[in-house]
Design a protein around this motif. Structure first.
Motif, PDB file in Angstrom:
ATOM      1  N   LEU A  48       3.857  14.046  16.662  1.00 47.60           N
ATOM      2  CA  LEU A  48       3.713  15.058  15.626  1.00 47.60           C
ATOM      3  C   LEU A  48       3.658  14.415  14.247  1.00 47.60           C
ATOM      4  O   LEU A  48       2.776  14.734  13.430  1.00 47.60           O
ATOM      5  CB  LEU A  48       4.876  16.058  15.692  1.00 47.60           C
ATOM      6  CG  LEU A  48       4.910  17.116  14.576  1.00 47.60           C
ATOM      7  CD1 LEU A  48       3.625  17.948  14.584  1.00 47.60           C
ATOM      8  CD2 LEU A  48       6.133  18.018  14.736  1.00 47.60           C
ATOM      9  N   LEU A  49       4.565  13.504  13.983  1.00 43.37           N
ATOM     10  CA  LEU A  49       4.553  12.806  12.704  1.00 43.37           C
ATOM     11  C   LEU A  49       3.263  12.016  12.522  1.00 43.37           C
ATOM     12  O   LEU A  49       2.712  11.948  11.416  1.00 43.37           O
ATOM     13  CB  LEU A  49       5.754  11.864  12.601  1.00 43.37           C
ATOM     14  CG  LEU A  49       7.122  12.511  12.397  1.00 43.37           C
ATOM     15  CD1 LEU A  49       8.222  11.454  12.491  1.00 43.37           C
ATOM     16  CD2 LEU A  49       7.189  13.226  11.056  1.00 43.37           C
ATOM     17  N   GLY A  99       0.790  -1.221   0.000  1.00 49.52           N
ATOM     18  CA  GLY A  99       0.000   0.000   0.000  1.00 49.52           C
ATOM     19  C   GLY A  99       0.821   1.269   0.000  1.00 49.52           C
ATOM     20  O   GLY A  99       0.270   2.368  -0.003  1.00 49.52           O
ATOM     21  N   GLY A 100       2.149   1.127  -0.002  1.00 53.82           N
ATOM     22  CA  GLY A 100       3.015   2.285   0.139  1.00 53.82           C
ATOM     23  C   GLY A 100       3.660   2.742  -1.151  1.00 53.82           C
ATOM     24  O   GLY A 100       3.309   2.317  -2.253  1.00 53.82           O
ATOM     25  N   THR A 101       4.623   3.621  -0.978  1.00 50.88           N
ATOM     26  CA  THR A 101       5.404   4.185  -2.073  1.00 50.88           C
ATOM     27  C   THR A 101       6.826   4.372  -1.557  1.00 50.88           C
ATOM     28  O   THR A 101       7.179   3.872  -0.489  1.00 50.88           O
ATOM     29  CB  THR A 101       4.832   5.545  -2.514  1.00 50.88           C
ATOM     30  OG1 THR A 101       4.874   6.443  -1.384  1.00 50.88           O
ATOM     31  CG2 THR A 101       3.400   5.424  -3.008  1.00 50.88           C
ATOM     32  N   ALA A 102       7.614   5.120  -2.310  1.00 53.72           N
ATOM     33  CA  ALA A 102       8.979   5.424  -1.867  1.00 53.72           C
ATOM     34  C   ALA A 102       8.982   6.131  -0.513  1.00 53.72           C
ATOM     35  O   ALA A 102       9.993   6.106   0.208  1.00 53.72           O
ATOM     36  CB  ALA A 102       9.683   6.286  -2.912  1.00 53.72           C
ATOM     37  N   TYR A 103       7.856   6.758  -0.140  1.00 55.69           N
ATOM     38  CA  TYR A 103       7.760   7.421   1.165  1.00 55.69           C
ATOM     39  C   TYR A 103       8.080   6.465   2.307  1.00 55.69           C
ATOM     40  O   TYR A 103       8.607   6.877   3.345  1.00 55.69           O
ATOM     41  CB  TYR A 103       6.354   8.006   1.347  1.00 55.69           C
ATOM     42  CG  TYR A 103       6.141   8.658   2.696  1.00 55.69           C
ATOM     43  CD1 TYR A 103       6.492   9.983   2.916  1.00 55.69           C
ATOM     44  CD2 TYR A 103       5.594   7.943   3.760  1.00 55.69           C
ATOM     45  CE1 TYR A 103       6.310  10.577   4.162  1.00 55.69           C
ATOM     46  CE2 TYR A 103       5.409   8.521   4.996  1.00 55.69           C
ATOM     47  CZ  TYR A 103       5.768   9.843   5.198  1.00 55.69           C
ATOM     48  OH  TYR A 103       5.595  10.415   6.429  1.00 55.69           O
ATOM     49  N   HIS A 119       6.443   0.712  13.823  1.00 57.26           N
ATOM     50  CA  HIS A 119       6.723  -0.099  12.632  1.00 57.26           C
ATOM     51  C   HIS A 119       7.448   0.658  11.524  1.00 57.26           C
ATOM     52  O   HIS A 119       8.353   0.122  10.881  1.00 57.26           O
ATOM     53  CB  HIS A 119       5.406  -0.662  12.086  1.00 57.26           C
ATOM     54  CG  HIS A 119       5.576  -1.572  10.921  1.00 57.26           C
ATOM     55  ND1 HIS A 119       6.231  -2.784  11.012  1.00 57.26           N
ATOM     56  CD2 HIS A 119       5.182  -1.452   9.616  1.00 57.26           C
ATOM     57  CE1 HIS A 119       6.233  -3.375   9.820  1.00 57.26           C
ATOM     58  NE2 HIS A 119       5.607  -2.581   8.967  1.00 57.26           N
ATOM     59  N   MET A 120       7.077   1.909  11.272  1.00 62.11           N
ATOM     60  CA  MET A 120       7.622   2.664  10.135  1.00 62.11           C
ATOM     61  C   MET A 120       8.982   3.257  10.515  1.00 62.11           C
ATOM     62  O   MET A 120       9.149   4.462  10.680  1.00 62.11           O
ATOM     63  CB  MET A 120       6.638   3.746   9.693  1.00 62.11           C
ATOM     64  CG  MET A 120       5.302   3.199   9.218  1.00 62.11           C
ATOM     65  SD  MET A 120       5.457   2.121   7.774  1.00 62.11           S
ATOM     66  CE  MET A 120       5.910   3.303   6.510  1.00 62.11           C
ATOM     67  N   ILE A 121       9.970   2.409  10.603  1.00 61.49           N
ATOM     68  CA  ILE A 121      11.251   2.795  11.194  1.00 61.49           C
ATOM     69  C   ILE A 121      12.055   3.761  10.329  1.00 61.49           C
ATOM     70  O   ILE A 121      12.935   4.455  10.850  1.00 61.49           O
ATOM     71  CB  ILE A 121      12.099   1.549  11.522  1.00 61.49           C
ATOM     72  CG1 ILE A 121      12.366   0.711  10.272  1.00 61.49           C
ATOM     73  CG2 ILE A 121      11.412   0.726  12.605  1.00 61.49           C
ATOM     74  CD1 ILE A 121      13.292  -0.472  10.532  1.00 61.49           C
ATOM     75  N   CYS A 122      11.783   3.842   9.035  1.00 59.10           N
ATOM     76  CA  CYS A 122      12.507   4.788   8.186  1.00 59.10           C
ATOM     77  C   CYS A 122      11.945   6.198   8.280  1.00 59.10           C
ATOM     78  O   CYS A 122      12.536   7.139   7.744  1.00 59.10           O
ATOM     79  CB  CYS A 122      12.472   4.327   6.730  1.00 59.10           C
ATOM     80  SG  CYS A 122      13.330   2.784   6.413  1.00 59.10           S
ATOM     81  N   VAL A 123      10.797   6.339   8.945  1.00 59.52           N
ATOM     82  CA  VAL A 123      10.124   7.633   9.067  1.00 59.52           C
ATOM     83  C   VAL A 123      10.078   8.107  10.512  1.00 59.52           C
ATOM     84  O   VAL A 123      10.092   9.311  10.782  1.00 59.52           O
ATOM     85  CB  VAL A 123       8.684   7.524   8.507  1.00 59.52           C
ATOM     86  CG1 VAL A 123       7.937   8.846   8.620  1.00 59.52           C
ATOM     87  CG2 VAL A 123       8.704   7.044   7.061  1.00 59.52           C
ATOM     88  N   ASP A 124      10.073   7.188  11.451  1.00 58.49           N
ATOM     89  CA  ASP A 124       9.826   7.479  12.861  1.00 58.49           C
ATOM     90  C   ASP A 124      11.075   8.033  13.560  1.00 58.49           C
ATOM     91  O   ASP A 124      12.041   8.427  12.923  1.00 58.49           O
ATOM     92  CB  ASP A 124       9.310   6.206  13.541  1.00 58.49           C
ATOM     93  CG  ASP A 124       8.388   6.479  14.722  1.00 58.49           C
ATOM     94  OD1 ASP A 124       8.230   7.645  15.114  1.00 58.49           O
ATOM     95  OD2 ASP A 124       7.809   5.508  15.256  1.00 58.49           O
ATOM     96  N   ASN A 125      11.054   8.016  14.888  1.00 53.81           N
ATOM     97  CA  ASN A 125      12.102   8.671  15.680  1.00 53.81           C
ATOM     98  C   ASN A 125      13.516   8.168  15.394  1.00 53.81           C
ATOM     99  O   ASN A 125      14.474   8.937  15.512  1.00 53.81           O
ATOM    100  CB  ASN A 125      11.803   8.478  17.179  1.00 53.81           C
ATOM    101  CG  ASN A 125      10.555   9.212  17.629  1.00 53.81           C
ATOM    102  OD1 ASN A 125      10.312  10.343  17.218  1.00 53.81           O
ATOM    103  ND2 ASN A 125       9.760   8.570  18.470  1.00 53.81           N
TER     104      ASN A 125
END
Length: 273
Positions: free
Chosen positions: A156-157, A17-21, A238-244
């Protein structure tokens, strides 16, 4: 794009369900460090959730195999990294291409790999999906909605992601058909079978508090992959490339792939200063 005998490329694979994001700062960090990066959009993604109906794991793997073959033809070394379902695809791909194209010089990074779907936010009825799979047409009609905490520990994210999903932004689908979870389950079986024979050096990164797939997944990978090293994150979901812990993830992957993380940071600072 730089190509040639001495160049290094990284095939990055997004999640369901994702993208490069899904890869967050990782793609830019790799580019800043000198890598050639390629993030194929998997079939059925980047448009609307209904386009996932009827998609198969085979279609996703074929898209990735084609991308991998192209990169191998143009670069001396090709590494593979995947996030969530993308990590399952990365593992299966690395295992399969070693029988044809040599992946001996490439490394493998597995990020938040859902070998087990057993995180603290998964519903108690998750195992009932296997019964639904047996009802003709039902899995294609049922939706699995994105919900709190959206894989994000940072408040915030999380609010930003929630607002983006509410607006229908294309960075990630707000839901996926249950039929796609069935494809993830197939990939999980293939990945488990591939692990003992996947001999390239492998980096496993997993958050201790991952709400979708517990640390048991990382432990299984570490125990079964012949040449694995595991990094456990302490401040992400879970979203470790985006999270803290996104900066730590990028630094670990860059170092593992043979790049200097400090070089990427210096270049980023120079472009933003």
């Amino acid at each position: 794009m730089t190509t040639g005998q001495g160049s290094t490329a990284v095939l990055l694979i997004h999640g369901l369900g994702g993208t490069a994001y899904d890869l967050g700062v990782l793609q830019k960090a790799l580019r800043n460090a000198g890598a050639i990066t390629h993030v194929p959009t998997l079939p059925g993604h980047g448009t609307r959730p209904d386009d996932l109906v009827g998609m198969t794991a085979e279609a996703w793997l074929e898209t990735l195999a084609q991308a991998y073959r192209q990169l191998v033809a143009e670069h001396a070394t090709v590494h593979i990294a995947g996030m969530c379902m993308g990590a399952l695809l990365a593992l299966v791909l690395a295992h399969r291409v070693r029988h044809g194209i040599d992946h001996a010089q490439g490394r493998l990074a597995l990020l938040a790999t859902p070998i087990h779907i057993d995180g603290w936010s998964t519903p108690w009825y998750r195992d009932l999906r296997h019964a639904v799979y047996r009802i003709p047409g039902m899995a294609a009609r049922m939706r699995v909605e994105e919900d709190e905490p959206f894989g994000i520990k940072n408040p915030l994210l999380r609010r930003i992601i929630k607002a983006k999903l509410a607006r229908g932004d294309s960075f990630h689908y707000p839901w996926v058909p249950l039929a796609c979870i069935r494809q993830v389950d197939r990939l999980r079986r293939w990945a488990k079978a591939a692990m003992p024979e996947t001999r390239c050096e492998t980096l496993v990164i997993h958050a201790r508090d991952d709400e979708q797939t517990s640390l048991r997944s990382a432990e299984t990978l570490q125990a079964t992959l012949p040449r694995a090293r595991t990094v456990v994150l302490e401040n992400s979901y879970h979203m470790i490339c985006v999270d803290n812990d996104r900066e730590q993830v990028a630094a670990e992957v860059l170092g593992f792939f043979g790049f200097d993380p400090a070089t990427a940071k210096r270049k980023r600072a120079a472009t933003t200063g």
